[in-house]
Design a protein around this motif. Sequence first.
Motif, PDB file in Angstrom:
ATOM      1  N   LYS A  28     -56.379  35.467 159.841  1.00 60.54           N
ATOM      2  CA  LYS A  28     -56.484  34.829 158.463  1.00 60.54           C
ATOM      3  C   LYS A  28     -57.757  35.323 157.936  1.00 60.54           C
ATOM      4  O   LYS A  28     -58.697  35.341 158.436  1.00 60.54           O
ATOM      5  N   VAL A  29     -57.653  35.888 156.741  1.00 61.25           N
ATOM      6  CA  VAL A  29     -58.991  36.490 156.152  1.00 61.25           C
ATOM      7  C   VAL A  29     -59.754  35.517 155.606  1.00 61.25           C
ATOM      8  O   VAL A  29     -59.461  34.551 154.682  1.00 61.25           O
ATOM      9  N   SER A  30     -60.936  35.626 155.861  1.00 65.27           N
ATOM     10  CA  SER A  30     -61.969  34.835 155.051  1.00 65.27           C
ATOM     11  C   SER A  30     -62.812  35.545 154.213  1.00 65.27           C
ATOM     12  O   SER A  30     -63.275  36.795 154.419  1.00 65.27           O
ATOM     13  N   ASP A  31     -62.955  34.928 153.039  1.00 63.00           N
ATOM     14  CA  ASP A  31     -63.817  35.769 151.693  1.00 63.00           C
ATOM     15  C   ASP A  31     -65.135  34.918 151.472  1.00 63.00           C
ATOM     16  O   ASP A  31     -65.914  35.294 150.507  1.00 63.00           O
ATOM     17  N   PHE A  69     -66.727  35.039 164.467  1.00 64.36           N
ATOM     18  CA  PHE A  69     -66.158  36.257 164.351  1.00 64.36           C
ATOM     19  C   PHE A  69     -64.813  35.894 163.215  1.00 64.36           C
ATOM     20  O   PHE A  69     -64.126  34.944 163.511  1.00 64.36           O
ATOM     21  N   VAL A  70     -64.887  36.522 162.207  1.00 68.45           N
ATOM     22  CA  VAL A  70     -63.679  36.152 161.317  1.00 68.45           C
ATOM     23  C   VAL A  70     -63.129  37.613 160.748  1.00 68.45           C
ATOM     24  O   VAL A  70     -63.873  38.736 160.662  1.00 68.45           O
ATOM     25  N   ALA A  71     -61.976  37.518 160.369  1.00 67.38           N
ATOM     26  CA  ALA A  71     -61.338  38.748 159.722  1.00 67.38           C
ATOM     27  C   ALA A  71     -61.508  38.941 158.329  1.00 67.38           C
ATOM     28  O   ALA A  71     -61.617  37.709 157.613  1.00 67.38           O
ATOM     29  N   ARG A  72     -62.130  40.057 157.895  1.00 69.49           N
ATOM     30  CA  ARG A  72     -62.518  40.301 156.484  1.00 69.49           C
ATOM     31  C   ARG A  72     -61.219  40.945 155.467  1.00 69.49           C
ATOM     32  O   ARG A  72     -61.157  40.584 154.477  1.00 69.49           O
TER      33      ARG A  72
END
Length: 384
Positions: free
Chosen positions: A24-27, A94-97
């Motif tokens: 799940k993308v984090s902005d 760690f996150v998805a961009r």
Amino acid sequence: MLVLLMGCVVLAGCAARPDVGALKVSDQPAAGATEHTILIATTRARADAPDTYFSGERGKRRDFARATISVPPAHKPGRVEWPSVLPGDPSRHFVAREAGYLDDGDSFRRAVNAALADRPAHERDVFVFIHGYNTLFAEGLYRFAQVVHDSGFTGVPVLFTWASRGNVTDYVYDLNSATVARDALEHTLAELMRSDARRIHIMAHSMGTWLLMETARQIPSGDLTRSADRIGQVVLAAPDIDIDVFKAQMRRIGKPPRPYMILLSKDDRALSLSSRIAGGKARVGGYENDRELAELGAVVVDLTDLDGPDATNHTKFTAIGAIAPQLQSVLAAQGLDPGEAQPATGLADAGRDLGSFVRSTAQIAVTLPVTLLTIPVALAGAAE
């Protein structure tokens, strides 16, 4: 008894794992966070769940994707700071961009070449990672991002991910999935050879080393010879390969022009379990005879005295990024720079100051056919 042993391994490594929705993308902005874009080739089937992309089931054909993973500014080497609630806080996790599928192999190769073109000529290398048994898709992706970040690699990272179910009881399923993936890995490596990459480095872990070696075994010897100058460092981390099978693979492949690097640990509990499943045959990643491995064409890095991130001692390779520059300098000084195809010679005393110890020290035993050298290496940010 076997079920009990498997339970012990599960309990030893039972930290939270990224699964459904893990991409799940984090902005959300995060000052000081570092982003790494990873290209993906896989034999996994696409997942139905949103923000998951690939499952542990086998796909009918190769598939491709691209993801950008952000590493938090306070990241500690060797660790992946998983978020407890998705998508996570990029200042701490760690996150998805960004994440998305690619259409086909041509799109994948174009993406590789575009990423290479964005880099200076001396950074146009590719780093391929092949994960091991009991690995979820997002788990392998985030782990690779950690290794890329900690090692300071500035080229193009490529994850080859095969259909592991990420379940400790699915060892046979995973082994069969790795077997199914051999042709796909061969085609992926061939595509990378046709790319604009200056050099291709490969790291495989656990059962992924078996997949890599079996793939290399089936590639025609002429193709291996022609590509030798494009292959950089090959790292086999905690190889889950029967020692007799490994010897047969090496005899078939032949002694590599640049020695393979084998990362092993004689206290690897996961490989002890694998050995029991396989009738008591030693696994390469826990093998006692370093010199025999060296004679087959390997530099052996013994991580036994290094504290692992979990009680299984099967993922000590994740700390290699922190010691990579120091280890690389020693190998280069001894004529084993992966960028240069030089014959291995006997090691004299290293005679090098590898820097001050930061917190803890790993005794890295580098074994060559003639000499055993033990090198003290500082682990920046290692846990006390």
